[in-house]
Design a protein around this motif. Structure first.
Motif, PDB file in Angstrom:
ATOM      1  N   ALA A 135      -1.428   2.065   7.095  1.00  0.00           N
ATOM      2  CA  ALA A 135      -1.094   2.132   5.669  1.00  0.00           C
ATOM      3  C   ALA A 135      -2.169   2.886   4.901  1.00  0.00           C
ATOM      4  CB  ALA A 135      -0.917   0.725   5.106  1.00  0.00           C
ATOM      5  N   ALA A 136      -3.430   2.700   5.260  1.00  0.00           N
ATOM      6  CA  ALA A 136      -4.526   3.401   4.585  1.00  0.00           C
ATOM      7  C   ALA A 136      -4.422   4.907   4.811  1.00  0.00           C
ATOM      8  CB  ALA A 136      -5.871   2.888   5.090  1.00  0.00           C
ATOM      9  N   LYS A 137      -4.077   5.300   6.012  1.00  0.00           N
ATOM     10  CA  LYS A 137      -3.929   6.727   6.311  1.00  0.00           C
ATOM     11  C   LYS A 137      -2.807   7.335   5.485  1.00  0.00           C
ATOM     12  CE  LYS A 137      -4.218   7.857  10.717  1.00  0.00           C
ATOM     13  NZ  LYS A 137      -4.025   7.808  12.195  1.00  0.00           N
ATOM     14  N   LEU A 184     -13.727   2.370  11.631  1.00  0.00           N
ATOM     15  CA  LEU A 184     -12.931   2.197  10.413  1.00  0.00           C
ATOM     16  C   LEU A 184     -13.364   3.152   9.303  1.00  0.00           C
ATOM     17  CD1 LEU A 184     -12.327  -1.644   9.974  1.00  0.00           C
ATOM     18  CD2 LEU A 184     -10.757   0.112  10.755  1.00  0.00           C
ATOM     19  N   HIS A 185     -14.615   3.589   9.337  1.00  0.00           N
ATOM     20  CA  HIS A 185     -15.106   4.502   8.303  1.00  0.00           C
ATOM     21  C   HIS A 185     -14.294   5.797   8.274  1.00  0.00           C
ATOM     22  CE1 HIS A 185     -18.704   2.274   7.034  1.00  0.00           C
ATOM     23  NE2 HIS A 185     -18.816   1.906   8.291  1.00  0.00           N
ATOM     24  N   GLU A 186     -13.692   6.124   9.399  1.00  0.00           N
ATOM     25  CA  GLU A 186     -12.902   7.340   9.491  1.00  0.00           C
ATOM     26  C   GLU A 186     -11.634   7.269   8.644  1.00  0.00           C
ATOM     27  OE1 GLU A 186     -10.494   9.852  12.964  1.00  0.00           O
ATOM     28  OE2 GLU A 186     -11.813   8.176  13.491  1.00  0.00           O
ATOM     29  N   HIS A 187     -11.169   6.044   8.365  1.00  0.00           N
ATOM     30  CA  HIS A 187      -9.865   5.867   7.730  1.00  0.00           C
ATOM     31  C   HIS A 187      -9.947   5.354   6.289  1.00  0.00           C
ATOM     32  CE1 HIS A 187      -8.266   6.599  11.695  1.00  0.00           C
ATOM     33  NE2 HIS A 187      -8.971   5.595  12.177  1.00  0.00           N
ATOM     34  N   ILE A 188     -11.148   5.289   5.726  1.00  0.00           N
ATOM     35  CA  ILE A 188     -11.309   4.839   4.346  1.00  0.00           C
ATOM     36  C   ILE A 188     -12.150   5.854   3.582  1.00  0.00           C
ATOM     37  CG2 ILE A 188     -11.082   2.390   4.914  1.00  0.00           C
ATOM     38  CD1 ILE A 188     -14.113   2.149   4.844  1.00  0.00           C
ATOM     39  N   ASP A 189     -12.126   5.743   2.254  1.00  0.00           N
ATOM     40  CA  ASP A 189     -12.899   6.662   1.415  1.00  0.00           C
ATOM     41  C   ASP A 189     -14.205   6.049   0.933  1.00  0.00           C
ATOM     42  OD1 ASP A 189     -11.068   8.960   1.254  1.00  0.00           O
ATOM     43  OD2 ASP A 189      -9.739   7.545   0.259  1.00  0.00           O
ATOM     44  N   GLY A 190     -14.375   4.767   1.181  1.00  0.00           N
ATOM     45  CA  GLY A 190     -15.604   4.120   0.743  1.00  0.00           C
ATOM     46  C   GLY A 190     -15.640   2.675   1.196  1.00  0.00           C
ATOM     47  N   ILE A 225       0.844  -1.201   0.000  1.00  0.00           N
ATOM     48  CA  ILE A 225       0.000   0.000   0.000  1.00  0.00           C
ATOM     49  C   ILE A 225       0.877   1.247   0.000  1.00  0.00           C
ATOM     50  CG2 ILE A 225      -1.620   1.377   1.374  1.00  0.00           C
ATOM     51  CD1 ILE A 225      -2.892  -1.243   2.309  1.00  0.00           C
ATOM     52  N   ALA A 226       1.890   1.241   0.852  1.00  0.00           N
ATOM     53  CA  ALA A 226       2.779   2.404   0.943  1.00  0.00           C
ATOM     54  C   ALA A 226       3.547   2.615  -0.359  1.00  0.00           C
ATOM     55  CB  ALA A 226       3.750   2.224   2.108  1.00  0.00           C
TER      56      ALA A 226
END
Length: 228
Positions: free
Chosen positions: A177-179, A201-207, A153-154
């Motif tokens: 890694a998502a952040k 988890l919704h805080e750290h993803i776009d969808g 991801i990175a």
């Protein structure tokens, strides 16, 4: 838009079996490709697949002691070993799929009682004398898989190899890694295949999306097919 699809292999295989039923290694590998490509939807959206990354460990070939039969079980001779070996071999033939292998923490390998059996033993509805070998499941921990997912991801984000990352997984280990990916401008989508996730988890993803019809509350009800 270039899209990278990252798949937690152990999670996908467990959810796919629950949602789509048992399949041969070849059919399961084809199903995986079909499922991932539904996220891309190239014909309708014009999106392009950068690569599918599948993370899993090679099957264990060690001998494991079974506490009920009091015998050593050769995992190399098991049907699970043969299935997993053939499945991973099938994956290596798929276009634009990279197989990332972790390692097994085999020092902790063993058979454990299934949770529902433990509950029955505790409430007295089942006696120890009534146990069967299939009341136990093989428990072998993985190591290195989450680290490889995070590194990829990175790397994808830093090198801007894709504009969107779709992660098929069910836990929160990917959050750091998502952040990082989101800070680099990557659109980060999580597909938990309808597995419940923590609301935070919704805080750290776009969808959040799953390319399969929502299953009933009881996963043992009739299986659902991949959504058309």
């Amino acid at each position: 838009m270039e899209i990278a699809v990252l798949v937690d292999g152990a999670f996908y295989l467990k959810r796919a079996r629950a949602l789509f039923g048992d399949k041969s290694p070849k059919d399961r590998a084809s199903e995986l490709m079909q499922y991932c490509n539904r996220h891309i939807n190239e014909k309708e959206t014009g999106n392009k697949l950068y690569r599918i990354f599948f993370y899993d460990c090679p099957p264990s070939a060690k001998n494991v002691y079974h506490p009920l039969s009091k015998k050593n079980v050769s995992l190399r001779k098991s049907s699970l070993f043969a299935w997993a070996t053939e499945f991973q071999s099938e994956l290596t033939t798929k276009r634009k799929l990279a197989l990332r292998r972790g390692e097994l923490l085999e020092s902790s390998a063993g058979y454990i009682l299934n949770p529902e059996i433990v509950k029955k033993l505790c409430d007295g509805s089942l006696r120890i004398e009534d146990l069967h070998e299939n009341d136990f499941s093989l428990d072998i921990q993985q190591k290195g898989v989450d680290m490889r997912i995070g590194l990829d991801i990175a790397s994808i984000a830093y090198k801007q190899q894709a504009k969107q990352i779709i992660l098929i997984a069910g836990d929160s280990d990917f959050v750091p890694a998502a952040k990082h990916a989101r800070r680099e401008g990557i659109d980060f989508i999580l597909d938990p295949m309808w597995n419940p996730i923590k609301p935070s988890l919704h805080e750290h993803i776009d969808g959040l999306t799953s390319c399969v019809s929502k299953p009933p509350n009881n996963i043992n009800d009739p299986l659902y097919a991949i959504r058309e």
